[in-house]
Design an enzyme around this catalytic site. Structure first.
Site, PDB file in Angstrom:
ATOM      1  N   TRP A 102       0.639  -1.281  -0.013  1.00  0.00           N
ATOM      2  CA  TRP A 102       0.024   0.030  -0.050  1.00  0.00           C
ATOM      3  C   TRP A 102       0.826   1.181  -0.098  1.00  0.00           C
ATOM      4  O   TRP A 102       0.386   2.475  -0.570  1.00  0.00           O
ATOM      5  CB  TRP A 102      -1.050  -0.009   1.144  1.00  0.00           C
ATOM      6  CG  TRP A 102      -2.078  -1.239   0.780  1.00  0.00           C
ATOM      7  CD1 TRP A 102      -2.193  -2.026   1.464  1.00  0.00           C
ATOM      8  CD2 TRP A 102      -2.929  -1.040  -0.293  1.00  0.00           C
ATOM      9  NE1 TRP A 102      -3.315  -2.798   0.989  1.00  0.00           N
ATOM     10  CE2 TRP A 102      -3.727  -2.415  -0.074  1.00  0.00           C
ATOM     11  CE3 TRP A 102      -3.072  -0.102  -1.283  1.00  0.00           C
ATOM     12  CZ2 TRP A 102      -4.769  -2.533  -1.117  1.00  0.00           C
ATOM     13  CZ3 TRP A 102      -4.242  -0.280  -2.289  1.00  0.00           C
ATOM     14  CH2 TRP A 102      -5.001  -1.431  -2.177  1.00  0.00           C
ATOM     15  N   ASP A 172      -2.039   7.040   6.189  1.00  0.00           N
ATOM     16  CA  ASP A 172      -3.064   5.975   5.644  1.00  0.00           C
ATOM     17  C   ASP A 172      -3.245   5.114   6.640  1.00  0.00           C
ATOM     18  O   ASP A 172      -2.408   3.844   6.982  1.00  0.00           O
ATOM     19  CB  ASP A 172      -2.427   5.354   4.536  1.00  0.00           C
ATOM     20  CG  ASP A 172      -3.301   4.317   3.527  1.00  0.00           C
ATOM     21  OD1 ASP A 172      -4.487   3.894   4.242  1.00  0.00           O
ATOM     22  OD2 ASP A 172      -2.921   3.571   2.756  1.00  0.00           O
ATOM     23  N   LYS A 196     -12.418  -1.847   5.643  1.00  0.00           N
ATOM     24  CA  LYS A 196     -11.781  -2.491   6.347  1.00  0.00           C
ATOM     25  C   LYS A 196     -12.100  -2.821   8.040  1.00  0.00           C
ATOM     26  O   LYS A 196     -12.509  -3.779   8.569  1.00  0.00           O
ATOM     27  CB  LYS A 196     -10.195  -2.165   6.422  1.00  0.00           C
ATOM     28  CG  LYS A 196      -9.577  -1.943   5.167  1.00  0.00           C
ATOM     29  CD  LYS A 196      -9.178  -3.138   4.264  1.00  0.00           C
ATOM     30  CE  LYS A 196      -9.069  -2.863   2.838  1.00  0.00           C
ATOM     31  NZ  LYS A 196      -7.948  -1.834   2.545  1.00  0.00           N
TER      32      LYS A 196
HETATM   33  C1  PLP Z   1      -7.317  -1.369   1.201  1.00  0.00           C
HETATM   34  C2  PLP Z   1      -6.382  -0.364   1.521  1.00  0.00           C
HETATM   35  C3  PLP Z   1      -6.065   0.751   0.443  1.00  0.00           C
HETATM   36  C4  PLP Z   1      -6.931   1.080  -0.730  1.00  0.00           C
HETATM   37  O1  PLP Z   1      -8.307   1.318  -0.347  1.00  0.00           O
HETATM   38  P1  PLP Z   1      -9.467   1.593  -1.652  1.00  0.00           P
HETATM   39  O2  PLP Z   1     -10.431   2.093  -0.644  1.00  0.00           O
HETATM   40  O3  PLP Z   1      -9.707   0.447  -2.311  1.00  0.00           O
HETATM   41  O4  PLP Z   1      -8.836   2.631  -2.201  1.00  0.00           O
HETATM   42  C5  PLP Z   1      -5.119   1.665   0.879  1.00  0.00           C
HETATM   43  N1  PLP Z   1      -4.265   1.522   1.895  1.00  0.00           N
HETATM   44  C6  PLP Z   1      -4.610   0.410   2.672  1.00  0.00           C
HETATM   45  C7  PLP Z   1      -3.442   0.352   3.949  1.00  0.00           C
HETATM   46  C8  PLP Z   1      -5.628  -0.483   2.453  1.00  0.00           C
HETATM   47  O5  PLP Z   1      -5.568  -1.424   3.224  1.00  0.00           O
END
Ligand code: PLP
Length: 360
Positions: A102, A172, A196
């Protein structure tokens, strides 16, 4: 009706009592005679839902004054682009720490919009650790420092906060937001896709400090400018109303269950069950440095990939699904976010024990 233990990395399991409440309220939300899905986003019913969701999220995270909470769309992936568009503000470089899949995607997206300095990378050991801050090469004049608090695919998590002085720290937090308390005041911006650890896909949470709003140079177009969404209180265009409603129920449930400190205790107990078992056996492997293990996503390998299909079939027969690891890592991955009950983890450890005894 039998519900499975869903170990999916995302979209992921939601709390069963929240799903039941959603079902109860589906046809008639609080006497309105309609589903939340059907409501005007500017009507008083939905406005009350959105206001409560924001207030509850602020309370849960302890968001200080001077920060905006935004309910956006486009996922964390759109934030990969909006962050450089809004936060470079004429500065020469942005610092990123590369801890896995990521972080790499965030770096790639930012690189097409700004000059990126990869201040540290764990690529040398296949992204199995968090580089110590002492080894980071931060720029003197960085616009911001970006890190990924939990690498969902690699199963690597920060258990400390980077120290970056006056430079805005950007995180993030997609896969560990609301799993434990976090010091928001140490950050300039936090973002997370909801699917998530919060609620349904389609909602993206952004918490941004006021001095970082409206400072994009050149100013981004309206939809890509945080200032637009701050000014319109996340209602510049139609927000993901149903996802906000469900997320709001999750926030209320977490508050009622003791907030994020209590969530952290539950998550530590679940992860300890799994890691203690992994440490007790040579049958399964986990490549991540012990200090950097993720409490949310636990990857593990079997001694021979030829056993994977049989392991997964046996898990499915015992009501456990979505344990197959990410294609880039192989093996298995158990995602054990807030909504995974401890019974799910004990059922998994029981099956792992039984399988190892039969095959080891
Ligand atoms: C799933 C995830 C993303 C991407 O998320 P989207 O909503 O599909 O754009 C980005 N960073 C992390 C750490 C993730 O787990």
């Amino acid at each position: 009706m039998a519900r499975v233990f869903n170990f999916s990395a995302g979209p992921a399991a939601l709390p069963e009592d929240v799903l039941r409440q959603v079902a109860d309220e589906m046809l008639d939300w609080h006497g309105s005679g309609q589903s939340v899905m059907e409501m005007s986003h500017r009507g008083k019913d939905f406005m009350s839902i959105a206001k409560a969701a924001e207030a509850d999220l602020r309370e849960l995270l302890g968001v200080p004054d001077g920060y905006h909470v935004l309910f956006l769309q486009g996922g964390a992936s759109l934030q990969f682009e909006m962050i450089p568009m809004n936060l470079m503000r004429g500065k020469p470089v942005a610092d990123y720490v590369n801890t896995g899949e990521w972080a790499k995607k965030a770096i790639k997206a930012a690189s097409s919009l700004a000059t990126v300095n990869v201040a540290a990378s764990a690529q040398d050991r296949s992204f199995t650790y968090v580089p110590a801050q002492a080894d980071w090469n931060l720029s003197d004049d960085a616009a911001y420092v970006h890190y990924t608090s939990n690498e969902t695919i690699g199963g690597v998590q920060y258990h400390w906060l980077p120290e970056v002085g006056d430079v805005p720290l950007v995180c993030d937090m997609s896969s560990d937001i609301l799993s434990k308390p976090v010091d928001v005041s140490r950050h300039g911006l936090i973002y997370a896709g909801a699917q998530k650890n919060i609620g349904p896909a389609g909602l993206t949470i952004v918490v941004v400090r006021d001095d970082l709003v409206g400072v994009g140079r050149p100013a981004p177009t309206a939809m890509l400018d945080y200032a637009t969404h701050v000014k319109a209180e996340s209602m510049y265009n139609t927000p993901p109303t149903f996802a906000i409603y469900v997320a709001g129920l999750v926030f209320k449930r977490l508050l009622a269950a003791g907030g994020l400190a209590a969530a952290a205790e539950r998550n530590e107990a679940k992860a300890a069950l799994l890691y203690d078992y992994l440490d007790s056996t040579d049958f399964y492997g986990n490549p991540v440095d012990e200090a950097d293990r993720s409490l949310m996503n636990v990857p593990f390998t079997l001694p021979d990939p030829a056993l994977d299909a049989e392991f997964l079939a046996g898990a499915a027969a015992r009501g456990m699904v979505q344990l197959k690891g990410h294609r880039s890592v192989g093996g298995m991955r158990a995602s054990i976010y807030n909504a995974m009950p401890i019974e799910g983890v004990t059922t998994l450890v029981d099956w792992m024990t039984e399988f190892a005894a039969a095959k080891g």
